[in-house]
Design an enzyme around this catalytic site. Sequence first.
Site, mmCIF file in Angstrom:
data_model
loop_
_atom_site.group_PDB
_atom_site.id
_atom_site.type_symbol
_atom_site.label_atom_id
_atom_site.label_comp_id
_atom_site.label_asym_id
_atom_site.label_seq_id
_atom_site.Cartn_x
_atom_site.Cartn_y
_atom_site.Cartn_z
ATOM 1 N N TYR A 77 -9.824 65.576 -22.009
ATOM 2 C CA TYR A 77 -11.068 64.796 -21.990
ATOM 3 C C TYR A 77 -11.142 63.886 -20.772
ATOM 4 O O TYR A 77 -12.148 63.849 -20.053
ATOM 5 C CB TYR A 77 -11.149 63.980 -23.279
ATOM 6 N N GLN A 78 -10.075 63.150 -20.515
ATOM 7 C CA GLN A 78 -10.101 62.140 -19.440
ATOM 8 C C GLN A 78 -10.271 62.810 -18.078
ATOM 9 O O GLN A 78 -11.039 62.349 -17.229
ATOM 10 C CB GLN A 78 -8.810 61.317 -19.442
ATOM 11 N N ASP A 103 -9.626 52.500 -23.308
ATOM 12 C CA ASP A 103 -8.239 52.973 -23.372
ATOM 13 C C ASP A 103 -7.618 53.120 -21.986
ATOM 14 O O ASP A 103 -6.395 53.215 -21.857
ATOM 15 C CB ASP A 103 -8.148 54.277 -24.174
ATOM 16 N N GLY A 155 -21.981 46.944 -22.209
ATOM 17 C CA GLY A 155 -22.154 47.900 -21.110
ATOM 18 C C GLY A 155 -23.599 48.049 -20.663
ATOM 19 O O GLY A 155 -23.889 48.182 -19.476
ATOM 20 N N ASP A 173 -17.950 56.686 -21.145
ATOM 21 C CA ASP A 173 -16.923 57.162 -22.079
ATOM 22 C C ASP A 173 -17.125 56.442 -23.393
ATOM 23 O O ASP A 173 -16.431 55.486 -23.721
ATOM 24 C CB ASP A 173 -15.544 56.871 -21.478
ATOM 25 N N SER A 174 -18.103 56.909 -24.147
ATOM 26 C CA SER A 174 -18.478 56.221 -25.386
ATOM 27 C C SER A 174 -17.887 56.913 -26.587
ATOM 28 O O SER A 174 -17.474 58.067 -26.525
ATOM 29 C CB SER A 174 -19.998 56.212 -25.518
ATOM 30 N N SER A 175 -17.878 56.213 -27.704
ATOM 31 C CA SER A 175 -17.589 56.852 -28.989
ATOM 32 C C SER A 175 -18.877 57.506 -29.485
ATOM 33 O O SER A 175 -19.850 57.632 -28.747
ATOM 34 C CB SER A 175 -17.017 55.822 -29.967
ATOM 35 N N ASP A 176 -18.884 57.954 -30.730
ATOM 36 C CA ASP A 176 -20.018 58.717 -31.245
ATOM 37 C C ASP A 176 -21.261 57.841 -31.434
ATOM 38 O O ASP A 176 -21.151 56.619 -31.532
ATOM 39 C CB ASP A 176 -19.633 59.366 -32.581
#
EC number: 2.5.1.16
Lengths: 313, 313
Positions: A77-78, A103, A155, A173-176
Amino acid sequence: MSGEAAPGTFAAGFKDGWYRELSSLWPGTGMSLKVEEVLFQGRSDFQGVAVVKTESFGTVLILDGAIQCTDRDEFSYQEMIAHLPACALGRAPRRALVVGGGDGGVLRELSRHASLEEIHIAEIDGMVIDTAKKFFPQMALGYSDPRVKVHVCDGIKFVQDAEAGYYDLIVVDSSDPVGPAEVLFQKPFFEALHRALAPGGIVCTQAESLWYHLEIIKSLAAMCAEVFVGGAVQYAFTTIPTYPSGQIGFMICTKASPDAVPLDARQPRQPVPATPAAQSYPPMRYYNHAVHAAAFVLPTFAQEALESSLTKF
Amino acid sequence: MSGEAAPGTFAAGFKDGWYRELSSLWPGTGMSLKVEEVLFQGRSDFQGVAVVKTESFGTVLILDGAIQCTDRDEFSYQEMIAHLPACALGRAPRRALVVGGGDGGVLRELSRHASLEEIHIAEIDGMVIDTAKKFFPQMALGYSDPRVKVHVCDGIKFVQDAEAGYYDLIVVDSSDPVGPAEVLFQKPFFEALHRALAPGGIVCTQAESLWYHLEIIKSLAAMCAEVFVGGAVQYAFTTIPTYPSGQIGFMICTKASPDAVPLDARQPRQPVPATPAAQSYPPMRYYNHAVHAAAFVLPTFAQEALESSLTKF
């Protein structure tokens, strides 16, 4: 504690030594990981934060019950969310911004690019940063780069306040799109991203799974096409076992440039960066130029659903 | 029944309305599906057979505790394992063999190819065929093609007894290399496959996950390179949520031809077949020529692990 743990928490999915990841975003299905030790459980102002040591995926970060990254597969992913846009650019990037990504993994990947002079990060939740520095040193090493400047803040506000045309590259780079990250999938945020990008600049956002979220992706692509007028909107994906359905995708939007046609992001134009000399940097393990081009090739069902919204080249 | 259900059975993973797929092949991790109804549980001479109706993936076939196919995502696997080799061939195929594949899905895909005159299937377990015909009509429709000839028998013996050089195309649609399918990953079987193939013919076998089984794949590729001397050994994969890690791969081996250089299977040479006129045939939803080429592009970690065994072009 008594009774049932609240849904969307680590406790709700942790039972008999296994963590099962359940969510309304992937109903009726859930990935399970065998847990050897719960290393941390906390609650920030924004979300529940848990860190567990698993039998087969190393240390795992879980936010509001959703698996964010694991030692074993985070590199996929990164690397992809960072190098797809960075290598697609028509010029070597000088200024980059990460929204979310507390992270540190995206910072680590961006910091491989020697041309970058500034790498900003706007992460809303300081607990995620602290947690990464304590439990995920191989990701948090991105913070050790002197070009990185950390902003613990909202953000959206950060992007709205940024100088217009400042960034060559923005990674979201977000969560859901439930909880604190929901606004990162909405039009006002994308309008702010467009404004903050330099002409010819690229934004790459976490954009869910083709298998589970095709309708969300379709709406997102249509909205992006309204914002990035004269530019390009494209979609790519990567494989990663611990994200729902085993893959996750990216919406890649390029801002129009008055002196050039829109870039086709499928074509890598910048070299694969060398591994920095610092000993702790791992070599890249997923991204290469052939993977870059292949990541944009969609299965027929997804291609047909999205083709009216994505840019044709 | 009392006490714990035996490992590797449906009963062992079924609890509180959910089925969790556990195996020594993916230790410490497991996919869970919410079950609405158990439609069938039986035991053949070879394996445990279960069919369940799930909340989000439709009807699911489970053999010895391992998810084999679901209504919702089976098309990815069936289309790719059939059309990758069929479309890579240098000539339109006339004779095809399926080893395993009792659910009928590979037959359905092969039967789209109008050039095929004979489609044989050697499936060891008649209960799988009967179960597919009863519960998975959209896969079992492959059996309705008059070119299909069904052999309920040991696949290895069938291939060993076949006329040398008879088949243009062989698809090995096996379960995992534990239990009845273990021999389908071993050298004597691949020697028999090589013998049964016509010069320039191709075999495509189910070959596990790059993320979970890289060592198995590496050994398999090295063994295939010993057997397909002068031909080619290549690896491709597809995405599919209900297989472990969300993807599954294929070993694609081409037999040398005296009048041609080895085919590079990355390049599709046959047209995407049209949907047969029979009303029940679904359109293809995964495979297209761009997907074909992209399926062979491996992440760096896999490319590096396998490059010494795979054929270079």
